[in-house]
Design a protein around this motif. Structure first.
Motif, PDB file in Angstrom:
ATOM      1  N   SER A   1       5.930   4.108   0.147  1.00 26.74           N
ATOM      2  CA  SER A   1       6.593   5.308   0.682  1.00 26.74           C
ATOM      3  C   SER A   1       7.855   4.951   1.457  1.00 26.74           C
ATOM      4  O   SER A   1       8.782   5.768   1.566  1.00 26.74           O
ATOM      5  CB  SER A   1       5.639   6.080   1.597  1.00 26.74           C
TER       6      SER A   1
ATOM      7  N   ASN B   1       0.844  -1.196   0.000  1.00 31.92           N
ATOM      8  CA  ASN B   1       0.000   0.000   0.000  1.00 31.92           C
ATOM      9  C   ASN B   1       0.878   1.245   0.000  1.00 31.92           C
ATOM     10  O   ASN B   1       2.096   1.171  -0.191  1.00 31.92           O
ATOM     11  CB  ASN B   1      -0.935  -0.024   1.216  1.00 31.92           C
ATOM     12  N   ARG B   2       0.277   2.393   0.208  1.00 30.66           N
ATOM     13  CA  ARG B   2       1.043   3.652   0.188  1.00 30.66           C
ATOM     14  C   ARG B   2       2.162   3.654   1.224  1.00 30.66           C
ATOM     15  O   ARG B   2       3.257   4.160   0.985  1.00 30.66           O
ATOM     16  CB  ARG B   2       0.099   4.847   0.429  1.00 30.66           C
TER      17      ARG B   2
ATOM     18  N   ASP C   1      -1.849  -2.517  -4.005  1.00 27.88           N
ATOM     19  CA  ASP C   1      -2.767  -1.400  -4.223  1.00 27.88           C
ATOM     20  C   ASP C   1      -2.270  -0.677  -5.474  1.00 27.88           C
ATOM     21  O   ASP C   1      -1.256   0.027  -5.434  1.00 27.88           O
ATOM     22  CB  ASP C   1      -2.747  -0.470  -3.000  1.00 27.88           C
TER      23      ASP C   1
ATOM     24  N   GLU D   1       1.120   5.982  -7.974  1.00 23.31           N
ATOM     25  CA  GLU D   1       1.683   7.175  -7.307  1.00 23.31           C
ATOM     26  C   GLU D   1       3.194   7.029  -7.144  1.00 23.31           C
ATOM     27  O   GLU D   1       3.951   7.980  -7.398  1.00 23.31           O
ATOM     28  CB  GLU D   1       1.035   7.364  -5.935  1.00 23.31           C
TER      29      GLU D   1
ATOM     30  N   ALA E   1      -1.720   3.071  -5.363  1.00 25.93           N
ATOM     31  CA  ALA E   1      -0.505   3.436  -4.622  1.00 25.93           C
ATOM     32  C   ALA E   1       0.739   3.160  -5.459  1.00 25.93           C
ATOM     33  O   ALA E   1       1.699   3.939  -5.428  1.00 25.93           O
ATOM     34  CB  ALA E   1      -0.452   2.657  -3.308  1.00 25.93           C
TER      35      ALA E   1
END
Length: 351
Positions: A251, A246-247, A269, A275, A272
């Motif tokens: 990250s 996920n994010r 995800d 991104e 995500a």
């Protein structure tokens, strides 16, 4: 224990030579195989066969009559969850089904069978058969990302010879994190180490593994990816792995991380991931699996300059039917001897 005669029915397309090898496992084995009731393969290991194939009503009756006589099935009926649901209700002799897929838990779950019914027979998977081709595909993804193959292809298409030379990255000495150190993950780690990579990864039961620098469970994934140059997912799709990437995890990665997914698309995800691709956290993604398959036409992953889309074919090899038949023959010997079958589908977590 089994009776003196064990009836095996071939429920999916399979070459006659492999059927004969199953027959040869033991004189007590009777194999029911009617190729005219099975759809023709369109390519090697096409377990579903030609979707345009249709049985006549008489052939349909023969197909199910054959399957209902068997104690053991090679493949899910019609290679589908609905076929599994039907045979579970109609075959009182059924003891064991061998699935063609490594990740057959999803199909077992999709059959909608209750836990009481699922206790009546065992389902084994073809886990491990696909480990080598998936590991090689992962190596392709790592090398593509490190050696800038996407950018090279774009320059070639544009007949562009950049004035400023851009360096590539060395795989040797870099760090790989493998989410899911099962058979696929360990084969991936073996090839990665041959390329000079340092490998860490995750496993449900944390214990030291020879050749793996650090082993954590999924709760430690963010910590592992923080120092990784490449990350590969081999995990199956379960409620516990849903959108694990996920994010937060993306990250936590270093800018420029190469990401490969050969597990299941639901583990990632995709919003995500996009991104992370767009902000440079992920420099390249090599994806064989997706949350929805076929990948919808409107998905931005199709045209993303930093993404390779593979249509869930990276495990496919011309040797697959032979390897699955090998696995089945070995399992059948174990079954006849009253042993414990390997690679059983967990009917609680469905993997």
């Amino acid at each position: 224990m089994t009776s003196s005669q064990t009836i095996v029915a071939i429920a999916v397309p399979l070459e006659a030579e492999h059927v004969e090898r199953i027959r040869a496992v033991d004189p007590s084995v009777t194999v029911l195989y009617e190729p005219d009731l099975l759809p023709p393969e369109r390519f090697p290991a096409d377990h579903s066969g030609d979707p345009d194939f249709q049985r006549t009503p008489e052939q349909e009756d023969r197909y199910w009559e054959m399957l209902n006589k068997a104690e053991v099935l090679y493949g899910f009926p019609n290679e589908s969850p609905s076929g599994l649901a039907r045979i579970a209700g109609s075959n009182p002799h059924l003891q064991w089904i061998h699935a063609m897929a490594a990740g057959a838990g999803g199909a077992v779950k999709a059959s909608g069978l209750d836990s009481h019914t699922l206790q009546k027979f065992q389902v084994t998977t073809s886990a491990g058969v696909h480990a080598l081709p998936l590991a090689e595909f992962t190596a392709l993804g790592i090398l593509n990302g490190f050696k800038r193959s996407a950018e090279l292809a774009q320059d070639q298409a544009a007949k562009a010879w950049p004035e400023l030379r851009v360096p590539t990255r060395l795989v040797n000495g870099s760090r790989l994190v493998v989410a899911g150190l099962g058979e696929i993950g360990l084969e991936t780690a073996r090839i990665a180490r041959a390329l000079g990579m340092k490998v860490s990864g995750t496993k449900r039961s944390v214990a030291p593994i020879d050749g793996i620098d650090e082993v954590a469970d999924n709760s430690g994934l963010a910590g592992l990816v923080a120092s990784a140059d490449a990350v590969v997912n081999t995990l199956p799709g379960t409620p516990y792995t849903e959108k694990l990437f996920n994010r937060e995890i993306f990250s936590a990665m270093k800018p420029g991380t190469v990401f490969i997914n050969v597990g299941r698309g639901t583990v990632v995800d995709e919003d995500a991931l996009l991104e992370a691709l767009n902000n440079g956290q992920v420099s390249y993604a090599c994806l064989d699996v997706f949350a929805v398959e076929p990948l919808p036409q409107e998905s931005p992953l199709w045209n993303h300059p930093k993404v390779m889309v593979s249509p869930h074919t990276s495990a496919l090899s011309a040797a697959e039917n032979r390897l699955i038949a090998d696995r089945f023959c070995s399992n059948l010997r174990t079954y006849l001897d009253g042993g414990e079958l390997p690679h059983l589908v967990d009917t609680l977590h469905f993997y």
